[in-house]
Design a protein around this motif. Structure first.
Motif, PDB file in Angstrom:
ATOM      1  N   ASP A   2       0.967  -1.203   0.091  1.00 34.63           N
ATOM      2  CA  ASP A   2       0.084  -0.086   0.189  1.00 34.63           C
ATOM      3  C   ASP A   2       1.192   1.780  -0.002  1.00 34.63           C
ATOM      4  O   ASP A   2       1.728   0.933   0.375  1.00 34.63           O
ATOM      5  CB  ASP A   2      -0.698   0.035   1.128  1.00 34.63           C
ATOM      6  N   LEU A   4       0.544   4.176   2.001  1.00 33.20           N
ATOM      7  CA  LEU A   4       0.453   4.586   2.434  1.00 33.20           C
ATOM      8  C   LEU A   4       1.322   4.063   3.558  1.00 33.20           C
ATOM      9  O   LEU A   4       2.333   5.048   4.139  1.00 33.20           O
ATOM     10  CB  LEU A   4      -0.321   4.779   3.645  1.00 33.20           C
ATOM     11  N   PHE A   5       1.749   2.722   3.778  1.00 28.94           N
ATOM     12  CA  PHE A   5       2.541   1.785   5.012  1.00 28.94           C
ATOM     13  C   PHE A   5       3.650   2.651   3.896  1.00 28.94           C
ATOM     14  O   PHE A   5       5.203   2.325   4.643  1.00 28.94           O
ATOM     15  CB  PHE A   5       2.391   0.886   4.241  1.00 28.94           C
ATOM     16  N   ARG A   6       4.117   2.576   2.619  1.00 33.60           N
ATOM     17  CA  ARG A   6       5.531   2.389   1.462  1.00 33.60           C
ATOM     18  C   ARG A   6       6.423   3.542   1.966  1.00 33.60           C
ATOM     19  O   ARG A   6       7.250   3.969   2.700  1.00 33.60           O
ATOM     20  CB  ARG A   6       5.511   2.444   0.391  1.00 33.60           C
ATOM     21  N   ASP A   7       5.090   4.998   2.251  1.00 35.97           N
ATOM     22  CA  ASP A   7       5.090   5.948   2.419  1.00 35.97           C
ATOM     23  C   ASP A   7       6.515   6.525   4.309  1.00 35.97           C
ATOM     24  O   ASP A   7       7.160   6.722   4.351  1.00 35.97           O
ATOM     25  CB  ASP A   7       4.906   7.089   2.146  1.00 35.97           C
ATOM     26  N   LEU A   8       5.040   5.488   4.769  1.00 36.25           N
ATOM     27  CA  LEU A   8       5.326   5.335   6.344  1.00 36.25           C
ATOM     28  C   LEU A   8       7.134   4.818   6.408  1.00 36.25           C
ATOM     29  O   LEU A   8       7.813   5.188   7.340  1.00 36.25           O
ATOM     30  CB  LEU A   8       4.295   4.568   7.367  1.00 36.25           C
TER      31      LEU A   8
END
Length: 102
Positions: A2, A4-8
């Motif tokens: 996802d 979002l998880f990659r950015d986090l």
């Protein structure tokens, strides 16, 4: 994965690469949030909560002036002057005198 998880994951990796920047950023945010909370508490207590009186819009402050003082200069009403004014000069339902702090 996802986005979002990659950015986090990227953000956490970046923070671990530069720990001083991360510490300064966290400290700055904590200080700003604390100052914001303190300022809101002050504004809430002083401006937003109503005064503990029946009709707060009818509260006035009375000052004394004397011909001996400069034009526009005011002084607090002394206890003697407050208690010895004629009743005709008191057009209010009730009056009270608070202690002077200055």
């Amino acid at each position: 994965m996802d986005p979002l998880f990659r950015d986090l994951k990227y953000a956490v990796r970046s923070l671990f690469r530069r720990p001083l920047f991360a510490a300064v950023s966290v400290a700055t945010l904590a200080l700003a949030i604390g100052a914001n909370g303190a300022l809101f508490s002050l504004v809430d207590a002083v401006l937003l909560k109503p005064l503990p009186f029946e009709e707060p819009d009818r509260i006035v402050q009375i000052w004394d002036s004397s011909p001996d003082t400069a034009l526009g200069e005011k002084s607090r009403v002394s206890s003697f002057n407050y208690h010895h004014r004629p009743m005709s000069s008191r057009p209010w339902r009730s009056t009270a005198r608070t202690p002077s702090r200055w």
